[in-house]
Design an enzyme around this catalytic site. Structure first.
Site, PDB file in Angstrom:
ATOM      1  N   SER A 117       0.829  -1.209   0.000  1.00  0.00           N
ATOM      2  CA  SER A 117       0.000   0.000   0.000  1.00  0.00           C
ATOM      3  C   SER A 117       0.857   1.250   0.000  1.00  0.00           C
ATOM      4  O   SER A 117       0.327   2.343  -0.125  1.00  0.00           O
ATOM      5  CB  SER A 117      -0.961  -0.012   1.182  1.00  0.00           C
ATOM      6  OG  SER A 117      -0.286  -0.373   2.345  1.00  0.00           O
ATOM      7  N   HIS A 138      -2.455  -2.584  -6.428  1.00  0.00           N
ATOM      8  CA  HIS A 138      -2.970  -2.275  -5.087  1.00  0.00           C
ATOM      9  C   HIS A 138      -4.490  -2.425  -5.021  1.00  0.00           C
ATOM     10  O   HIS A 138      -5.230  -1.635  -5.606  1.00  0.00           O
ATOM     11  CB  HIS A 138      -2.540  -0.846  -4.692  1.00  0.00           C
ATOM     12  CG  HIS A 138      -2.889  -0.489  -3.302  1.00  0.00           C
ATOM     13  ND1 HIS A 138      -3.178   0.796  -2.895  1.00  0.00           N
ATOM     14  CD2 HIS A 138      -3.006  -1.256  -2.184  1.00  0.00           C
ATOM     15  CE1 HIS A 138      -3.447   0.801  -1.613  1.00  0.00           C
ATOM     16  NE2 HIS A 138      -3.359  -0.429  -1.158  1.00  0.00           N
ATOM     17  N   GLU A 150      -5.325   0.106  -8.010  1.00  0.00           N
ATOM     18  CA  GLU A 150      -4.301   1.056  -8.446  1.00  0.00           C
ATOM     19  C   GLU A 150      -3.160   0.251  -9.064  1.00  0.00           C
ATOM     20  O   GLU A 150      -2.632  -0.662  -8.412  1.00  0.00           O
ATOM     21  CB  GLU A 150      -3.737   1.839  -7.253  1.00  0.00           C
ATOM     22  CG  GLU A 150      -4.668   2.879  -6.685  1.00  0.00           C
ATOM     23  CD  GLU A 150      -4.069   3.599  -5.466  1.00  0.00           C
ATOM     24  OE1 GLU A 150      -4.309   4.795  -5.327  1.00  0.00           O
ATOM     25  OE2 GLU A 150      -3.370   2.967  -4.649  1.00  0.00           O
ATOM     26  N   ASN A 188      -4.099   6.310  -0.700  1.00  0.00           N
ATOM     27  CA  ASN A 188      -3.539   6.521   0.641  1.00  0.00           C
ATOM     28  C   ASN A 188      -2.955   7.918   0.815  1.00  0.00           C
ATOM     29  O   ASN A 188      -2.924   8.447   1.927  1.00  0.00           O
ATOM     30  CB  ASN A 188      -2.507   5.444   0.970  1.00  0.00           C
ATOM     31  CG  ASN A 188      -3.209   4.156   1.369  1.00  0.00           C
ATOM     32  OD1 ASN A 188      -4.280   4.202   1.978  1.00  0.00           O
ATOM     33  ND2 ASN A 188      -2.638   3.023   1.022  1.00  0.00           N
TER      34      ASN A 188
END
Ligand code: CAA
Length: 289
Positions: A117, A138, A150, A188
């Site tokens: 991540s 991801h 992602e 994130n």
């Protein structure tokens, strides 16, 4: 691609194995030992069972998907895989050790992908057998429910690798977004400052756990409040991502909230330890302050 290797049978790895098997792939699911991989598969069986109970899937399809998942305790069988997705613990030295071990067994044209991540893809690629056939993939938690993936390319990732992984990701019914190899990628980078700020607000006495979660959840129409979501992700993971954002950008706006650090030091990591901002030992989560 017909055979998919998944390394790590925890929340993320089992979710990835589930969606790949439901999409028709043969899946090799591994963990440090076969018993852990079996535990991951048992969780998949439970989730497929509840999809059948809700009539979201036929019992025959669920059985067939489950039968496509083979659990393994080592990587020998991974020689058959066209793509291996690593979803092990978010620690760089663990991932690097896995890459060199599995890399030695993978087919010459197979792709190695990581579900990290936040660890930089270009740096991790140095431990892969071929950085051109390495990239970030991801997924989001819970994997069977969350739509996006992602795709993150490292400096050396080849165009052919990106195209092939994008085609694979779309066959899982996911929406693909592309991100460059920058700290936190897209989600994130945006999410963690919000969760971290909610923890600052709690630490500074702005409001209670319950009120912060209720206000943000209802005020922004989010399915979970930020403290509930932080517990769901795991406070250790949140702290690690904050540190990557902070260290990778050098920007003080990403510094982890002191209360987040304290909770992790206390071993209160969220749902997985049955205590984070909420206590999960009873039928309903109870705020801890
Ligand atoms: N695995 C598989 N399916 C699950 C699940 C799980 N762990 N948890 C819930 N579901 C499914 C349920 O089966 C249900 O499916 P149907 O609609 O087909 O019946 C659906 O999700 C809704 O579940 P519930 O009704 O039980 O509960 P809910 O409505 O409260 O939804 C939730 C639960 C989907 C988790 C929702 O609260 C949500 O979307 N929360 C936000 C999750 C989120 O933000 N995830 C991203 C985290 S960040 C990340 O993953 C990236 C990172 O690197 C940290």
């Amino acid at each position: 691609m017909d055979t998919i290797g998944v390394i790590g049978a925890g929340q993320m790895g089992a979710g990835i194995a589930q969606v790949a098997a439901v999409a028709g792939y043969r899946v090799l699911l591994s963990d440090r030992e076969a018993a852990l991989a079996d535990k991951g598969k048992a969780g998949i069986a439970r989730r497929l069972g509840s999809a059948v109970a809700k009539q979201a899937m036929s019992a025959a399809d669920a059985d067939a998907a489950l039968a496509r998942i083979e659990t393994v305790g080592d990587y020998a069988a991974f020689a058959d895989a066209s793509i291996v997705i690593e979803a092990a613990t978010e620690r760089e030295e663990i991932k690097r050790a896995i890459f060199s071990e599995v890399g030695a067994l993978m087919a010459g044209d197979a792709i190695l992908a990581t579900n990290t991540s936040s660890i930089p893809i270009t740096r991790l690629a140095q431990a892969a057998p071929d950085p051109a056939r390495f990239m970030g993939v991801h997924f989001f938690n819970p994997v069977p429910v969350m739509k996006p993936i992602e795709l993150i390319r490292g400096l050396a990732t080849s165009e052919a690798t990106v195209t092939s992984v994008e085609t694979f990701a779309k066959t899982l019914g996911k929406t693909v977004v592309h991100a460059n190899d920058a700290p936190g990628f897209i989600v994130n980078r945006v999410l963690m400052p919000m969760l971290n700020e909610a923890i600052f607000a709690l630490g500074e006495g702005v409001a209670s756990i319950r009120d912060i979660d209720t206000a943000v959840s209802l005020g922004l129409n989010h399915p979970m409040g930020p403290l509930t979501l932080a517990d769901f992700i795991g406070l250790d993971t949140c702290l690690e991502i904050c540190r990557v954002l902070h260290g990778g950008t050098g920007d003080p706006k990403f510094r982890p909230a002191p209360l987040l650090v304290k909770y992790v030091e206390a071993g209160w990591l969220g749902r997985k330890t049955k205590r984070g901002f909420y206590d999960y030992s009873g039928a309903e989560p109870v705020p801890t302050r």
